[in-house]
Design a protein around this motif. Sequence first.
Motif, PDB file in Angstrom:
ATOM      1  N   LYS A 128       0.788  -1.120  -0.064  1.00  0.00           N
ATOM      2  CA  LYS A 128       0.117   0.025   0.243  1.00  0.00           C
ATOM      3  C   LYS A 128       0.775   1.255   0.027  1.00  0.00           C
ATOM      4  O   LYS A 128       0.440   2.377  -0.495  1.00  0.00           O
ATOM      5  N   PRO A 150     -10.656   4.894   3.554  1.00  0.00           N
ATOM      6  CA  PRO A 150     -11.422   3.807   4.114  1.00  0.00           C
ATOM      7  C   PRO A 150     -10.261   2.774   3.941  1.00  0.00           C
ATOM      8  O   PRO A 150      -9.842   2.643   2.949  1.00  0.00           O
ATOM      9  N   SER A 151     -10.235   1.750   4.916  1.00  0.00           N
ATOM     10  CA  SER A 151      -9.170   0.799   4.949  1.00  0.00           C
ATOM     11  C   SER A 151      -9.351  -0.465   5.495  1.00  0.00           C
ATOM     12  O   SER A 151     -10.306  -0.644   6.389  1.00  0.00           O
ATOM     13  N   THR A 152      -8.704  -1.498   4.905  1.00  0.00           N
ATOM     14  CA  THR A 152      -8.828  -2.889   5.595  1.00  0.00           C
ATOM     15  C   THR A 152      -7.632  -3.009   6.588  1.00  0.00           C
ATOM     16  O   THR A 152      -7.252  -4.124   7.149  1.00  0.00           O
ATOM     17  N   GLY A 153      -7.032  -1.833   6.906  1.00  0.00           N
ATOM     18  CA  GLY A 153      -5.897  -1.958   7.612  1.00  0.00           C
ATOM     19  C   GLY A 153      -4.592  -1.344   7.192  1.00  0.00           C
ATOM     20  O   GLY A 153      -3.738  -0.314   7.811  1.00  0.00           O
ATOM     21  N   LEU A 155      -3.648   0.060   4.372  1.00  0.00           N
ATOM     22  CA  LEU A 155      -4.054   1.323   3.811  1.00  0.00           C
ATOM     23  C   LEU A 155      -3.834   2.198   4.730  1.00  0.00           C
ATOM     24  O   LEU A 155      -3.178   3.323   4.664  1.00  0.00           O
ATOM     25  N   TYR A 200     -15.796  -3.607   6.048  1.00  0.00           N
ATOM     26  CA  TYR A 200     -15.112  -2.641   5.147  1.00  0.00           C
ATOM     27  C   TYR A 200     -15.925  -2.221   4.292  1.00  0.00           C
ATOM     28  O   TYR A 200     -15.850  -0.832   3.861  1.00  0.00           O
ATOM     29  N   ASN A 221      -8.259   6.359  -1.718  1.00  0.00           N
ATOM     30  CA  ASN A 221      -9.190   5.374  -2.729  1.00  0.00           C
ATOM     31  C   ASN A 221     -10.294   5.796  -3.152  1.00  0.00           C
ATOM     32  O   ASN A 221     -11.081   4.904  -3.746  1.00  0.00           O
ATOM     33  N   TYR A 228      -4.057   6.984  -7.130  1.00  0.00           N
ATOM     34  CA  TYR A 228      -3.783   6.060  -6.278  1.00  0.00           C
ATOM     35  C   TYR A 228      -3.411   4.646  -7.037  1.00  0.00           C
ATOM     36  O   TYR A 228      -2.336   4.026  -6.796  1.00  0.00           O
TER      37      TYR A 228
END
Lengths: 433, 91
Positions: A128, A150-153, A155, A200, A221, A228
């Motif tokens: 990322k 917003p992220s799954t972690g 990012l 997410y 994103n 990006y």
Amino acid sequence: MSAATTESATPSTTPFLREGAFGHATGLSCRECGHKIELGPHYACPECFGPLEIAYDFPAVTREQIEAGPANIWRYKALLPVPDDIEQSPNMEPGFTRLLKAHNLGRELGIDNLWVKDDSTNPTHSFKDRVVACALSAAREFGSKVFACPSTGNLANAVAAAGARAGMKTVVFIPSNLERAKQVNSAVYTDSLVAVDGNYDDVNKLASEIAGEEEGWAFVNVNVRPYYAEGSKTLGYEIAEQLGWRLPDQIVIPVASGSQLTKVDKAFRELVKLGLVEDKPYKVFGAQATGCSPVSVAFKGGTDAIRPVKPDTIAKSLAIGNPADGIYVLDVCRRSGGAVEDIDDDAVRDGILLLARTEGIFTETAGGTTVGVLKKLVETGQLDPTLETVVINTGMGLKTLDAVSDRVGPAATIPPTYAAFAATGLTEENVNR
Amino acid sequence: MSVSVRIPTILRTYTGGDSEVSAEGADLAGVLDDLDAKFPGIKGRVLDEAGKLRRFVNVYVGNDDVRFLDNLATPTPDGTQISVIPAVAGG
Ligand SMILES: Cc1ncc(COP(=O)(O)O)c(C=O)c1O
Ligand SMILES: [Zn+2]
């Protein structure tokens, strides 16, 4: 001089953009209907909602020019939507990570010629950092005041760190059930980590709504997504360059939203178009965890309709139930003769341990998924073990310790005496890897 | 059945810049028809030629993606919040 011109849009006339702010990018073009608009913080086609992508008028680039560049993603700056003076503004300088020959893993899986592209060595330990570096450049050029995602972690980690280094305000949004290590890895860089009760896809919805209301926020994103996403191309460029300027026969890539996989394919095709590598067939394989496998399900079902799911897997970095680029993953994998596969959470854990115990690389759940899927692809005959294969490790195992901490630990706990050690029976003949 | 609809930036040319508008309808299809009567052309941007939701738009009734509910037939009780949001990739 123009070596390879992709669909050229009208050059930007937006007054606030400085000359060359986006390098050789000429505009934004809709991936679905081809509609063109000028460069700006736009991401959805005003005609059909399709994703906007960067259109370029690439200059002639030689291998020598690239090789003379810095040992980070900016060696490819001529092929990215970033200014020529990108190195002048503080950024994390990710990329040019190692490509390792995986002799032991290859032997274990029966693959003659296997490589691991190890992106866990980036500044915040995932791929990322690449995409964020490109998004940061765009946010700067648009004069954005807040850097967000917003992220799954992973990012969130990358945005928070890059924002800190760039001296920008950051606000990062994550699902509240995320791994503790990923939360800490964001919160050390920013006071503004927002944990949202939901998955997410809920976080993503919220971020899109905020992006529609708040002026001056660059959601990496969301509203700067076209810039990006181009950052993932550098993974493809590096693999080809590190193989000695050629494409691999097969490549296995994890899939959440599907953006990374489609951009690695785009990178390979651009290198061919620019004459930097020879054209040849290559197969692209996507990897998902069964608990969140909408793209794999659609691939196996032979359909184009990806039915969204509510994720339930330990592979939280891949837990996107409504993958926006999923249909493009299907296109790439079908066109190239590859496949999309999925494995259950136990196989994800096995994949983590397999990579650790064969190559000394501790990957997170996304990499466990990718290695586990690689194994399954060989076992099911979908991947040809006689062809040169690259597997991408996109993230670092220290961020997802819980995934394997129940499976590993001391072989014995003993007092500090020789007799106690001898009693364990750990002799040379029976110590395993 | 009066509901509130959140409009994405790219459709605000239809609503005179408004990001939130109200509409009537017993289900999502009805709400879209009513919106189209008030803001002609807007429905054709959300639905394709076959009258189905476009691939890259997500519509939420309350907090749920309508693809988890009944798509265009999803009921829209009084006071429901509807959001129309372009799909984005990368997480
Ligand atoms: C470690 C890791 N690998 C892979 C992915 C998947 O990337 P994409 O959403 O581009 O498919 C993500 C994040 O979303 C990630 O954090
Ligand atoms: Zn379009």
